[in-house]
Design a protein around this motif. Structure first.
Motif, mmCIF file in Angstrom:
data_model
loop_
_atom_site.group_PDB
_atom_site.id
_atom_site.type_symbol
_atom_site.label_atom_id
_atom_site.label_comp_id
_atom_site.label_asym_id
_atom_site.label_seq_id
_atom_site.Cartn_x
_atom_site.Cartn_y
_atom_site.Cartn_z
ATOM 1 N N GLY A 53 0.792 -1.222 0.000
ATOM 2 C CA GLY A 53 0.000 0.000 0.000
ATOM 3 C C GLY A 53 0.824 1.271 0.000
ATOM 4 N N GLU A 54 2.139 1.151 0.193
ATOM 5 C CA GLU A 54 3.021 2.326 0.175
ATOM 6 C C GLU A 54 3.510 2.504 -1.264
ATOM 7 N N THR A 55 2.691 3.178 -2.090
ATOM 8 C CA THR A 55 2.980 3.280 -3.517
ATOM 9 C C THR A 55 4.243 4.082 -3.795
ATOM 10 N N ARG A 56 4.565 5.055 -2.964
ATOM 11 C CA ARG A 56 5.780 5.833 -3.185
ATOM 12 C C ARG A 56 7.007 4.946 -3.085
ATOM 13 N N LEU A 57 7.027 4.056 -2.078
ATOM 14 C CA LEU A 57 8.174 3.167 -1.889
ATOM 15 C C LEU A 57 8.319 2.209 -3.056
ATOM 16 N N SER A 58 7.212 1.588 -3.480
ATOM 17 C CA SER A 58 7.286 0.639 -4.586
ATOM 18 C C SER A 58 7.620 1.354 -5.896
ATOM 19 N N THR A 59 7.175 2.594 -6.062
ATOM 20 C CA THR A 59 7.533 3.363 -7.259
ATOM 21 C C THR A 59 9.023 3.672 -7.280
ATOM 22 N N VAL A 60 9.580 4.018 -6.121
ATOM 23 C CA VAL A 60 11.025 4.267 -6.034
ATOM 24 C C VAL A 60 11.804 3.004 -6.386
ATOM 25 N N PHE A 61 11.414 1.864 -5.823
ATOM 26 C CA PHE A 61 12.099 0.601 -6.105
ATOM 27 C C PHE A 61 11.997 0.249 -7.586
ATOM 28 N N LEU A 62 10.809 0.451 -8.174
ATOM 29 C CA LEU A 62 10.617 0.146 -9.591
ATOM 30 C C LEU A 62 11.485 1.053 -10.454
ATOM 31 N N GLY A 63 11.483 2.358 -10.158
ATOM 32 C CA GLY A 63 12.323 3.280 -10.916
ATOM 33 C C GLY A 63 13.799 2.951 -10.796
ATOM 34 N N LEU A 64 14.217 2.566 -9.592
ATOM 35 C CA LEU A 64 15.612 2.194 -9.369
ATOM 36 C C LEU A 64 15.988 0.940 -10.158
ATOM 37 N N ALA A 65 15.095 -0.048 -10.162
ATOM 38 C CA ALA A 65 15.359 -1.292 -10.887
ATOM 39 C C ALA A 65 15.450 -1.050 -12.392
ATOM 40 N N LEU A 66 14.536 -0.261 -12.938
ATOM 41 C CA LEU A 66 14.557 0.032 -14.375
ATOM 42 C C LEU A 66 15.819 0.794 -14.757
ATOM 43 N N THR A 67 16.177 1.797 -13.962
ATOM 44 C CA THR A 67 17.363 2.601 -14.257
ATOM 45 C C THR A 67 18.635 1.773 -14.169
ATOM 46 N N ALA A 68 18.736 0.960 -13.107
ATOM 47 C CA ALA A 68 19.936 0.133 -12.924
ATOM 48 C C ALA A 68 20.094 -0.861 -14.062
ATOM 49 N N TYR A 69 18.986 -1.500 -14.447
ATOM 50 C CA TYR A 69 19.054 -2.476 -15.544
ATOM 51 C C TYR A 69 19.488 -1.800 -16.842
ATOM 52 N N ALA A 70 18.895 -0.653 -17.159
ATOM 53 C CA ALA A 70 19.207 0.025 -18.412
ATOM 54 C C ALA A 70 20.660 0.492 -18.451
ATOM 55 N N ILE A 71 21.108 1.131 -17.378
ATOM 56 C CA ILE A 71 22.478 1.659 -17.357
ATOM 57 C C ILE A 71 23.498 0.527 -17.377
ATOM 58 N N TYR A 72 23.224 -0.526 -16.601
ATOM 59 C CA TYR A 72 24.155 -1.652 -16.588
ATOM 60 C C TYR A 72 24.270 -2.290 -17.976
ATOM 61 N N THR A 73 23.119 -2.535 -18.614
ATOM 62 C CA THR A 73 23.127 -3.215 -19.911
ATOM 63 C C THR A 73 23.789 -2.357 -20.976
ATOM 64 N N LEU A 74 23.631 -1.039 -20.869
ATOM 65 C CA LEU A 74 24.262 -0.138 -21.834
ATOM 66 C C LEU A 74 25.779 -0.086 -21.672
ATOM 67 N N SER A 75 26.254 -0.192 -20.441
ATOM 68 C CA SER A 75 27.671 0.072 -20.175
ATOM 69 C C SER A 75 28.518 -1.173 -19.928
ATOM 70 N N ALA A 76 27.887 -2.281 -19.547
ATOM 71 C CA ALA A 76 28.665 -3.459 -19.153
ATOM 72 C C ALA A 76 29.282 -4.156 -20.362
ATOM 73 N N LYS A 77 30.483 -4.662 -20.160
ATOM 74 C CA LYS A 77 31.147 -5.451 -21.193
ATOM 75 C C LYS A 77 30.793 -6.928 -21.002
ATOM 76 N N PRO A 78 30.728 -7.684 -22.114
ATOM 77 C CA PRO A 78 30.429 -9.119 -21.990
ATOM 78 C C PRO A 78 31.474 -9.827 -21.133
ATOM 79 N N TYR A 79 31.038 -10.772 -20.321
ATOM 80 C CA TYR A 79 31.969 -11.519 -19.491
ATOM 81 C C TYR A 79 31.469 -12.957 -19.384
ATOM 82 N N HIS A 80 32.338 -13.811 -18.888
ATOM 83 C CA HIS A 80 32.001 -15.232 -18.799
ATOM 84 C C HIS A 80 32.243 -15.723 -17.379
ATOM 85 N N ILE A 81 31.306 -16.505 -16.868
ATOM 86 C CA ILE A 81 31.414 -17.091 -15.536
ATOM 87 C C ILE A 81 31.815 -18.553 -15.661
ATOM 88 N N ASP A 82 32.858 -18.928 -14.958
ATOM 89 C CA ASP A 82 33.313 -20.320 -14.972
ATOM 90 C C ASP A 82 32.247 -21.213 -14.343
#
Length: 248
Positions: free
Chosen positions: A97-126
């Motif tokens: 019911g705390e829409t401000r908190l969930s909106t902040v989390f959603l905005g943070l998740a979208l921004t983090a995903y977009a910026i990471y995907t734009l800037s990260a270099k491909p890597y491989h996990i053993d």
């Protein structure tokens, strides 16, 4: 969501058509786009309820088209178990019911995903590190998914780093998204937030999502997927920042 207006129906249909186009071109992004757009029009928990059935349908389609489901499940099950546990543990944030908190989390998740995907270099996990990394990645993804309705971080970069062949990678992502969608639906149901009127509207969104996917697959021949994805991620980052600032 008891009073469903024509304008809401049109907004939902347009949103899932656009989200389907993105998924058709890039192979992912339907829930992310749907949460990003609808999260600005509706409460995040309502938006999450609407994406359940279209997301499940399109991801199962992606899942069954792959080459070897058994092998993918055998390799990813620790991560998928973590996704389920994490999602159930954090869905109360989305439904609290705390829409401000969930909106902040959603905005943070979208921004983090977009910026990471734009800037990260491909890597491989053993593969030797998967036994301890997979449950941690799954749990983190579930915690974020339960709180925001977005289940791409950190699961998508992780699965992309595991060295799957192209078709197996698409299938692995489809499996991850399918389990995340099921977990989110269960979490919302346990919180009494996934109701019958939402199911009906969510079901209606399947058709525009599938039409959008078909259109996106057709557009892929004329549009560079890399260029489209870059533009999409920039727009997603701007949308996430706007939601973050609005919530703050």
């Amino acid at each position: 969501m008891n009073d469903v207006s024509i304008s809401l129906l049109l907004a939902v249909a347009a949103t899932f058509f656009v989200a389907g186009i993105v998924k058709g071109i890039t192979g992912m992004g339907l829930p992310t786009v749907a949460m990003g757009i609808l999260g600005g029009l509706l409460s995040p928990v309502t938006a999450a309820s609407l994406l359940i059935i279209p997301s499940f349908t399109t991801n199962v389609w992606q899942l069954i088209a792959g080459p070897n489901l058994v092998a993918v499940v055998r390799r990813l099950w620790p991560m998928l178990a973590g996704v389920f546990v994490g999602t159930l543990a954090s869905t109360s944030v989305l439904t609290g019911g705390e829409t401000r908190l969930s909106t902040v989390f959603l905005g943070l998740a979208l921004t983090a995903y977009a910026i990471y995907t734009l800037s990260a270099k491909p890597y491989h996990i053993d593969q030797t590190h998967e036994c301890w990394l997979s449950p941690m990645i799954g749990l983190a993804t579930g915690l974020i998914a339960g709180a925001t309705g977005v289940f791409v971080i950190p699961a998508v970069p992780y699965v992309q780093a595991l060295g799957f062949e192209r078709d197996a990678l698409v299938q692995a992502l489809g499996l991850s998204f399918t389990i995340s969608t099921i977990a989110l639906a269960v979490g919302l149901a346990l919180q009494d937030a996934f109701q019958l009127d939402g199911v009906a509207l969510s079901s209606l969104a399947v058709l525009p999502a599938l039409i959008g996917m078909w259109a996106g697959q057709y557009m892929r021949k004329a549009v560079s997927p890399a260029t489209f994805k870059r533009c999409f991620l920039i727009a997603l980052a701007l949308l996430g920042m706007e939601m973050l600032l609005r919530g703050v």
